[in-house]
Design an enzyme around this catalytic site. Structure first.
Site, short mmCIF file in Angstrom:
data_model
loop_
_atom_site.label_atom_id
_atom_site.label_comp_id
_atom_site.label_asym_id
_atom_site.label_seq_id
_atom_site.Cartn_x
_atom_site.Cartn_y
_atom_site.Cartn_z
N HIS A 1 -16.91 -7.63 -2.84
CA HIS A 1 -16.73 -9.07 -2.64
C HIS A 1 -16.25 -9.38 -1.22
O HIS A 1 -16.71 -10.31 -0.59
CB HIS A 1 -15.73 -9.60 -3.67
N HIS B 1 0.62 -10.46 5.93
CA HIS B 1 1.70 -9.53 6.23
C HIS B 1 1.44 -8.21 5.51
O HIS B 1 2.27 -7.33 5.51
CB HIS B 1 3.05 -10.12 5.81
N LYS C 1 -17.52 1.36 -0.76
CA LYS C 1 -17.22 0.06 -1.37
C LYS C 1 -17.34 -1.07 -0.36
O LYS C 1 -17.91 -2.13 -0.64
CB LYS C 1 -15.81 0.13 -1.95
N ASP D 1 -8.19 -14.56 0.48
CA ASP D 1 -7.56 -14.57 -0.83
C ASP D 1 -8.59 -14.01 -1.80
O ASP D 1 -9.79 -14.33 -1.69
CB ASP D 1 -7.13 -15.98 -1.24
N GLY E 1 -2.31 -3.13 4.59
CA GLY E 1 -3.62 -2.64 4.15
C GLY E 1 -4.73 -3.62 4.50
O GLY E 1 -5.78 -3.25 5.03
N PHE F 1 -7.53 0.64 -4.75
CA PHE F 1 -6.24 0.00 -4.99
C PHE F 1 -6.42 -1.05 -6.09
O PHE F 1 -7.53 -1.29 -6.57
CB PHE F 1 -5.71 -0.65 -3.71
P1 IMP Z 1 -4.09 -11.66 -2.60
O1 IMP Z 1 -5.46 -11.90 -2.07
O2 IMP Z 1 -3.17 -11.07 -1.57
O3 IMP Z 1 -3.54 -12.86 -3.31
O4 IMP Z 1 -4.16 -10.51 -3.70
C1 IMP Z 1 -5.30 -10.27 -4.42
C2 IMP Z 1 -5.06 -9.23 -5.49
O5 IMP Z 1 -6.32 -9.08 -6.16
C3 IMP Z 1 -4.73 -7.86 -4.95
O6 IMP Z 1 -3.37 -7.62 -4.98
C4 IMP Z 1 -5.47 -6.93 -5.90
O7 IMP Z 1 -4.69 -6.67 -6.99
C5 IMP Z 1 -6.63 -7.75 -6.40
N1 IMP Z 1 -7.82 -7.33 -5.66
C6 IMP Z 1 -8.46 -8.07 -4.70
N2 IMP Z 1 -9.49 -7.36 -4.19
C7 IMP Z 1 -9.48 -6.18 -4.84
C8 IMP Z 1 -10.29 -5.01 -4.73
O8 IMP Z 1 -11.21 -4.89 -3.92
N3 IMP Z 1 -9.97 -4.01 -5.57
C9 IMP Z 1 -8.96 -4.06 -6.45
N4 IMP Z 1 -8.17 -5.10 -6.58
C10 IMP Z 1 -8.42 -6.17 -5.78
#
Ligand code: IMP
Length: 208
Positions: free
Chosen positions: A195, A15, A182, A75, A18, A159
């Site tokens: 990643h 949801h 990136k 994730d 971005g 971010f």
């Molecule tokens: P989720 O995958 O929605 O649980 O959130 C992963 C969290 O990891 C994000 O809110 C970011 O804070 C952090 N994160 C994941 N990938 C990146 C990235 O490429 N840059 C910066 N923060 C990241």
């Protein structure tokens, strides 16, 4: 293990606007129609697993079951060696209810200071991508980028934890680079940087 090719529409189990935008950019060139879980009123399940792959699979399973279409979920997070891999799967939660990543980056700094560990602070970003089919077939891919944490944070781009993470391959933080640099998928087949792009490279080779 045999992977299954994706040929038709794919539900994106997020949801987050971005993430949806980024995944549409990645899948667009392959002609895959992307449908958001939000547009189908599919709720996002609570992330109750203890690994990136587990949480990606959990989200994709819920969406595939509800939509009766193949579903895709990711994730990801930041893992800091001296903090035993934290924040890891809790990366988003460290930013608090207001999703303030200045707060999250400062918490990482404070916890490192409290640990007494000296720099360099080794860390990695990890991303798991899962595709689950309504008949139960599951494919999951992981990508990782290693680097060091820098304080104070550098750069206003990107971010999350981008301003404190410097990949080993370059002399600038993710916060100092354009998103295209990136996340780029090199056309010559060489290794991507982020990643998420690395996980997507593995997925595209197997399933697209
Ligand atoms: P989720 O995958 O929605 O649980 O959130 C992963 C969290 O990891 C994000 O809110 C970011 O804070 C952090 N994160 C994941 N990938 C990146 C990235 O490429 N840059 C910066 N923060 C990241």
């Amino acid at each position: 293990m045999s992977y299954r090719k994706i040929t038709g529409p794919l539900v994106i189990a997020t949801h987050n606007e971005g993430k949806l935008w980024e995944l549409k950019q990645l899948l667009g060139p392959y002609g895959i129609e992307v449908i958001s879980a939000g547009s189908l009123n599919i709720p996002e399940p609570e992330e109750t697993e203890d690994s990136f792959q587990g949480n990606a699979l959990l989200k994709a399973r819920a969406a595939a079951h509800r939509a009766q279409l193949p579903a895709f979920a990711d994730d990801s997070g930041l893992c800091v060696e001296a903090l035993g891999g934290a924040p890891g799967i809790y990366s988003a939660r460290w930013a608090g209810a207001n999703r303030d990543f200045k707060v999250a980056c400062e918490r990482v700094r404070q916890e490192l200071e409290a640990s007494g560990v000296q720099p360099p602070f080794r860390a990695n970003f990890t991303c798991a991508l899962a595709i689950v089919w309504p008949d139960g077939h599951e494919d999951v891919f992981e990508g990782q980028v290693d680097g060091v944490l820098v304080f104070p944070p550098r750069g206003e781009k990107g971010f999350g934890y981008d301003p404190i993470f410097k990949p080993d391959e370059l002399d600038k933080t993710f916060g100092e680079m354009m998103s295209a640099e990136k996340h780029a998928l090199p056309g010559d087949g060489s290794r991507a940087l982020s990643h998420r792009a690395r996980a997507f490279q593995a997925l595209s080779r197997a399933c697209l």
